[in-house]
Design a protein around this motif. Structure first.
Motif, PDB file in Angstrom:
ATOM      1  N   VAL A   1       0.099   8.360 -14.857  1.00 56.13           N
ATOM      2  CA  VAL A   1      -0.480   7.363 -14.436  1.00 56.13           C
ATOM      3  C   VAL A   1       0.030   6.373 -13.951  1.00 56.13           C
ATOM      4  O   VAL A   1      -0.221   5.275 -12.941  1.00 56.13           O
ATOM      5  N   VAL A   2       0.990   5.957 -14.849  1.00 56.65           N
ATOM      6  CA  VAL A   2       1.786   4.398 -14.794  1.00 56.65           C
ATOM      7  C   VAL A   2       2.571   4.401 -13.686  1.00 56.65           C
ATOM      8  O   VAL A   2       2.589   3.499 -12.723  1.00 56.65           O
ATOM      9  N   MET A   3       3.224   5.662 -13.448  1.00 60.93           N
ATOM     10  CA  MET A   3       4.192   5.737 -12.228  1.00 60.93           C
ATOM     11  C   MET A   3       3.208   5.818 -10.943  1.00 60.93           C
ATOM     12  O   MET A   3       3.680   5.102 -10.082  1.00 60.93           O
ATOM     13  N   GLY A   4       2.166   6.543 -10.838  1.00 60.83           N
ATOM     14  CA  GLY A   4       1.391   6.491  -9.591  1.00 60.83           C
ATOM     15  C   GLY A   4       0.702   5.032  -9.573  1.00 60.83           C
ATOM     16  O   GLY A   4       0.793   4.497  -8.287  1.00 60.83           O
ATOM     17  N   ASN A   5       0.390   4.217 -10.603  1.00 65.01           N
ATOM     18  CA  ASN A   5      -0.202   2.811 -10.438  1.00 65.01           C
ATOM     19  C   ASN A   5       0.998   2.119  -9.961  1.00 65.01           C
ATOM     20  O   ASN A   5       0.681   1.112  -9.223  1.00 65.01           O
ATOM     21  N   ALA A   6       2.261   1.837 -10.349  1.00 70.81           N
ATOM     22  CA  ALA A   6       3.438   1.233  -9.919  1.00 70.81           C
ATOM     23  C   ALA A   6       3.487   1.361  -8.585  1.00 70.81           C
ATOM     24  O   ALA A   6       3.728   0.474  -7.792  1.00 70.81           O
ATOM     25  N   ILE A   7       3.552   2.544  -7.884  1.00 64.63           N
ATOM     26  CA  ILE A   7       3.723   2.823  -6.670  1.00 64.63           C
ATOM     27  C   ILE A   7       2.548   2.301  -5.847  1.00 64.63           C
ATOM     28  O   ILE A   7       2.506   1.566  -4.615  1.00 64.63           O
ATOM     29  N   LEU A   8       1.233   2.513  -6.298  1.00 61.37           N
ATOM     30  CA  LEU A   8       0.052   1.756  -5.679  1.00 61.37           C
ATOM     31  C   LEU A   8       0.188   0.458  -5.650  1.00 61.37           C
ATOM     32  O   LEU A   8      -0.287  -0.384  -4.751  1.00 61.37           O
ATOM     33  N   GLY A   9       0.759  -0.257  -6.785  1.00 63.08           N
ATOM     34  CA  GLY A   9       0.877  -1.500  -6.706  1.00 63.08           C
ATOM     35  C   GLY A   9       1.802  -1.913  -5.668  1.00 63.08           C
ATOM     36  O   GLY A   9       1.738  -3.052  -4.898  1.00 63.08           O
TER      37      GLY A   9
ATOM     38  N   VAL B   1      -6.584  -3.097  -3.816  1.00 61.94           N
ATOM     39  CA  VAL B   1      -6.591  -3.628  -4.961  1.00 61.94           C
ATOM     40  C   VAL B   1      -7.480  -3.116  -5.986  1.00 61.94           C
ATOM     41  O   VAL B   1      -7.683  -2.868  -7.186  1.00 61.94           O
ATOM     42  N   ALA B   2      -8.889  -2.517  -5.403  1.00 60.57           N
ATOM     43  CA  ALA B   2      -9.828  -1.969  -6.140  1.00 60.57           C
ATOM     44  C   ALA B   2      -9.126  -0.609  -6.876  1.00 60.57           C
ATOM     45  O   ALA B   2      -9.236  -0.399  -7.868  1.00 60.57           O
ATOM     46  N   ALA B   3      -8.653   0.138  -5.966  1.00 56.40           N
ATOM     47  CA  ALA B   3      -8.062   1.497  -6.386  1.00 56.40           C
ATOM     48  C   ALA B   3      -7.078   1.159  -7.468  1.00 56.40           C
ATOM     49  O   ALA B   3      -6.995   1.956  -8.607  1.00 56.40           O
ATOM     50  N   HIS B   4      -6.235   0.106  -7.522  1.00 56.66           N
ATOM     51  CA  HIS B   4      -5.300  -0.162  -8.403  1.00 56.66           C
ATOM     52  C   HIS B   4      -5.810  -0.602  -9.793  1.00 56.66           C
ATOM     53  O   HIS B   4      -5.376  -0.083 -10.853  1.00 56.66           O
TER      54      HIS B   4
END
Length: 344
Positions: free
Chosen positions: A136-144, A157-160
């Protein structure tokens, strides 16, 4: 003449076979040589949870200070520099600092994985929760990174934020599981009470989701430049958010009353009472920030309160059952490969 005793400690004899094993599966190598105390595992899981909240709060600080594009590209800070430069000023420092905290979060999650993997007896479910946090952290880093590349699009931003909320939920479950056994869960309350709690959980998740819409339509865009906003009336969405908050408060109070009426064990009423008080404090902050034109400090405090509220919602849900210590087993040969990514 007496021989001076050696001051060097014991140095283990690591063979070439040990080195190859460590390279092939470092977690299994560590687990074979270290057994953490249960308190160490609990603290590691708590550290991961705390860092999951910290990264949300600091991400909010990035937006509230208008530093969302302080580093205008990703993964570098600029096209020519990995780090912030003096020309980028304070906004660049704030944005780059938040990116650096992602590595601290990864370290905390990694520590939780190592501690869970090394615990004896081996608990596969606990290790899986640690790896879930990692991905989840890896996915959120990419999303960031996507958030930056698309110029702070409010939907990304909302998805992040929602993915960060999912991370907090998983981290809370892992923290709770470190204090339980792996036996079959036994319910402490009846079906009707469980259904009421699930309604409260669903309403809380919807409350948080609508909160991201309030943010996406509101005035704090995250940067001083022209940033697109959600095409919605901010005050109307805020009122919907307030209605959902009152629904969650009402459901929580009803749950507290029901748990007292059915003479439930001490755990569920205690967690519900704590959640009720957190909701009242969060609601007070929400109303004050609304009527004072959204000062940045109160908005940041409200984001922190959202994280704490969600942690306690998950804790209320988990308090409805107990998991006694069951029969735990050592990992089967090769089982680590299904849990841990291959190195090299």
């Amino acid at each position: 003449m007496h021989k001076r005793p050696s001051t060097m400690g014991y140095v283990p004899n690591v063979t070439r076979a040990d080195a190859r094993t460590a390279l092939r599966n470092p977690l299994a190598f560590i687990a074979a040589r270290w057994t953490p105390a249960p308190r160490t595992v609990r603290r590691a899981a708590l550290a991961a949870l705390v860092m999951a909240v910290v990264i949300v709060v600091t991400g909010g600080a990035v937006r509230l200070t208008g530093s969302g594009l302080g580093c205008p590209t990703w993964p570098k800070c600029t096209d020519d520099s990995l780090t912030t430069t003096s020309e980028m000023g304070l906004h660049g420092v704030i944005e780059f600092g938040n990116r650096l905290l992602t590595y601290v979060l990864c370290a905390a999650v990694g520590w939780a994985i190592i501690a869970a993997r090394s615990e004896k007896p081996y608990r596969r479910s606990l290790t899986l929760l640690g790896w879930t946090q990692f991905w989840v952290v890896m996915g959120n880093a990419i999303l960031g990174g996507v958030v930056v590349l698309v110029g702070l699009n409010p939907y990304t931003v909302a998805a992040h934020f929602l993915l960060s909320t999912a991370l907090i939920a998983v981290a809370t479950v892992m923290w709770q599981r470190t204090r339980e056994g792996d036996g079959e869960p036994r319910p402490l309350v009846g079906k009707a009470v469980q259904q009421l709690v699930w309604c409260m959980v669903a309403a809380s998740a919807l409350l948080i989701a609508v909160g991201t819409v309030v943010t996406g339509a509101g005035p704090h865009a995250g940067d001083s430049s022209e940033v697109p906003r959600m095409p919605l009336d901010w005050e109307t969405v805020s009122k919907l958010h307030a209605v959902l908050a009152w629904i969650v408060v009402t459901l929580t109070f009803a749950l507290w009353f029901v748990l007292k009426a059915v003479d439930a064990p001490a755990g569920p009423p205690a967690r519900t009472r704590e959640l009720f008080l957190i909701l009242l404090a969060q609601g007070a902050i929400g109303y004050v920030q609304y009527f004072t034109d959204l000062p940045e400090v109160l908005v940041g405090l409200h984001m922190f309160g959202s994280c704490v509220m969600w942690i306690w919602v998950v804790r209320v849900l988990l308090s409805l059952r107990e998991r006694p210590t069951g029969q735990l087993s050592e990992p089967a040969p090769g089982s680590e490969s299904r849990l841990e990514p291959a190195s090299g």
